[in-house]
Design a protein around this motif. Sequence first.
Motif, mmCIF file in Angstrom:
data_model
loop_
_atom_site.group_PDB
_atom_site.id
_atom_site.type_symbol
_atom_site.label_atom_id
_atom_site.label_comp_id
_atom_site.label_asym_id
_atom_site.label_seq_id
_atom_site.Cartn_x
_atom_site.Cartn_y
_atom_site.Cartn_z
ATOM 1 N N LEU A 9 7.047 7.959 0.435
ATOM 2 C CA LEU A 9 6.037 7.155 -0.163
ATOM 3 C C LEU A 9 5.487 5.935 0.095
ATOM 4 C CD1 LEU A 9 4.921 6.519 -3.364
ATOM 5 C CD2 LEU A 9 7.181 5.315 -3.939
ATOM 6 N N GLU A 10 4.134 6.098 0.226
ATOM 7 C CA GLU A 10 3.479 5.014 0.676
ATOM 8 C C GLU A 10 2.487 4.621 -0.443
ATOM 9 O OE1 GLU A 10 3.370 3.267 3.559
ATOM 10 O OE2 GLU A 10 4.941 4.494 4.643
ATOM 11 N N LYS B 158 -0.602 3.220 -0.829
ATOM 12 C CA LYS B 158 -1.965 3.576 -0.562
ATOM 13 C C LYS B 158 -2.136 5.151 -0.793
ATOM 14 C CE LYS B 158 -3.400 -0.435 2.125
ATOM 15 N NZ LYS B 158 -4.075 -0.925 3.374
ATOM 16 N N GLU B 159 -1.066 5.965 -0.236
ATOM 17 C CA GLU B 159 -1.173 7.327 -0.358
ATOM 18 C C GLU B 159 -1.145 7.761 -1.765
ATOM 19 O OE1 GLU B 159 -2.466 8.960 2.174
ATOM 20 O OE2 GLU B 159 -2.434 6.963 3.331
ATOM 21 N N ALA B 160 -0.008 7.072 -2.708
ATOM 22 C CA ALA B 160 -0.108 7.548 -3.796
ATOM 23 C C ALA B 160 -1.052 7.048 -4.645
ATOM 24 C CB ALA B 160 1.183 6.588 -4.543
ATOM 25 N N TYR B 161 -1.863 6.068 -4.512
ATOM 26 C CA TYR B 161 -3.060 5.705 -4.976
ATOM 27 C C TYR B 161 -4.145 6.714 -4.678
ATOM 28 C CZ TYR B 161 -7.250 2.934 -6.274
ATOM 29 O OH TYR B 161 -8.584 2.421 -6.854
ATOM 30 N N ARG B 162 -4.322 7.028 -3.563
ATOM 31 C CA ARG B 162 -5.328 7.834 -3.082
ATOM 32 C C ARG B 162 -5.124 9.424 -3.926
ATOM 33 N NH1 ARG B 162 -6.297 11.412 1.966
ATOM 34 N NH2 ARG B 162 -4.199 10.831 2.459
ATOM 35 N N ALA C 208 5.377 12.526 -8.219
ATOM 36 C CA ALA C 208 6.948 12.208 -8.229
ATOM 37 C C ALA C 208 7.677 13.267 -8.292
ATOM 38 C CB ALA C 208 7.182 11.404 -9.553
ATOM 39 N N GLU C 209 7.433 14.381 -8.866
ATOM 40 C CA GLU C 209 8.286 15.450 -8.383
ATOM 41 C C GLU C 209 8.064 16.058 -6.944
ATOM 42 O OE1 GLU C 209 6.958 18.481 -11.136
ATOM 43 O OE2 GLU C 209 8.230 17.594 -12.975
ATOM 44 N N TYR C 210 6.935 15.830 -6.502
ATOM 45 C CA TYR C 210 7.112 16.215 -4.895
ATOM 46 C C TYR C 210 7.844 15.174 -4.111
ATOM 47 C CZ TYR C 210 5.250 16.965 -0.206
ATOM 48 O OH TYR C 210 5.256 17.269 1.077
ATOM 49 N N SER D 95 3.696 5.058 -10.684
ATOM 50 C CA SER D 95 2.877 4.278 -11.490
ATOM 51 C C SER D 95 2.849 2.817 -10.898
ATOM 52 C CB SER D 95 3.577 4.280 -13.055
ATOM 53 O OG SER D 95 2.569 3.384 -13.796
ATOM 54 N N ARG D 96 3.991 2.247 -10.733
ATOM 55 C CA ARG D 96 4.082 0.892 -9.861
ATOM 56 C C ARG D 96 3.443 0.982 -8.541
ATOM 57 N NH1 ARG D 96 9.390 1.074 -12.317
ATOM 58 N NH2 ARG D 96 10.280 1.611 -10.157
ATOM 59 N N ALA D 97 3.282 1.899 -7.821
ATOM 60 C CA ALA D 97 2.824 2.007 -6.641
ATOM 61 C C ALA D 97 1.177 1.970 -6.567
ATOM 62 C CB ALA D 97 3.361 3.145 -5.602
ATOM 63 N N VAL D 98 0.786 2.745 -7.716
ATOM 64 C CA VAL D 98 -0.508 2.759 -7.829
ATOM 65 C C VAL D 98 -1.020 1.520 -8.334
ATOM 66 C CG1 VAL D 98 -2.408 3.906 -9.352
ATOM 67 C CG2 VAL D 98 -0.528 5.405 -8.132
ATOM 68 N N LYS D 99 -0.164 0.712 -9.220
ATOM 69 C CA LYS D 99 -0.799 -0.283 -10.008
ATOM 70 C C LYS D 99 -0.834 -1.624 -8.657
ATOM 71 C CE LYS D 99 0.022 -3.344 -13.874
ATOM 72 N NZ LYS D 99 -0.163 -4.667 -12.915
ATOM 73 N N ARG D 100 -0.004 -1.523 -7.748
ATOM 74 C CA ARG D 100 0.140 -2.596 -6.560
ATOM 75 C C ARG D 100 -1.035 -2.552 -5.985
ATOM 76 N NH1 ARG D 100 5.366 -0.355 -5.734
ATOM 77 N NH2 ARG D 100 7.032 -1.613 -6.681
#
Length: 283
Positions: A240-241, A243-247, A260-262, A271-276
Motif C-alpha cells: 500500500l502506497e 499515492k498509488e491508492a489515490y491514483r 482493500a480486498e486486493y 479511504s484514509r490513504a486517499v484523503k492524505r
Amino acid sequence: MARPLRIEFPGAVYHITSRGNARQDIFLDEKDNALFLEVLCSSGKRFHWLLHSYCLMSNHYHLLIETPTGNLSRGMRQINGMYTQQFNRRHNRVGHVLQGRYKAIIVDKDNYLLELCRYVVLNPVRAQVVERPEEWKWSSYRGTVGYSEGISCLTTDWILSQFGNEQKEAIRRYRGFVYAGVKEESPFKKVKGQMFLGEDRFLEKLKGMIKGKEPLIEIPKVQRYITRPSLEKIFKDKKLENKEAYRAYVKYGYTFKQIAEYLDVHYSTISRAVKRVEDEGGK
C-alpha cells in the motif's frame, strides 16, 4: 443506471444479439425465420452492411455485421421494428416481441471476428438442438460451405479468404476450423466494459471515441475504464502506497472495497490513504 453507448464509425464490426420479450420465442415456425431473414437482407442492403455470420435460435438471434458507413443504430431500428410489426400481424398479436434494446459488442476484426463467426454458427450444436452445424437450416454455416445457396445478403469472401485463395480448399479448412471449436471456451469471456472484444491496441483506438461522446456521468464506469491497468500493476508487491491508492481510486475508478480486498486491508485504510493525498493537493 446509464445505458451502454452506441459507438458507431465507418468500418465498425459488431456482434449483435436480441432476445424475446420475457424470454419468449420470437420464431414460432419456419415462416418466421424466413421472414426475419428477408427483413435482415432488405435492411442490410439499404444500409450497405456486410453480414459475415448469423444464427437464428428459437428465442434469440446472433448477427455479425460490418458497417462500412457507420450506421448500426438506424439499421437495427429498422430490422427489429419491421420484424415486430410483421410478426404481430402474422400471429394476430400486439405489443413487444423483442426484449428491450439489442446488445451490440464492438469486435476487433483482425483478432476476433473469425472466432466469433465460428461461435455463432455453433450455437445450435452447443444447445444440443443438432449434432452438426450443417443440420441447422437457420444459420450462415450452410451458405458459407456451399451446402445451400445462402441468403442474398451473406458475404463469405472474408471468412473463406482466411483459409486460402482456392475456394474448395478454403471451405475444407473452414469446416475443420468450425468443428474444432465445438469445445472451445466462449470468446465472450474476454469482453471488456460490457461491449468491447479486442486487444489493447484496438481498445486504445476506441478510447478516443468514447471520450466526449456523452457527459461523463452518463457513461457506465465499466466502459470509461476499459484500458485501465490492473491493481496488480498499480500496486507492486501488493504494498500500500498512498499515492498509488489515490491514483487507483481517482484516475482509474477502482472502489475502496476493490482496492482493500486486493491489498487485504480494511476499506477505511484505503479511504484514509486517499484523503492524505487529497489534503496534499492530490500530488
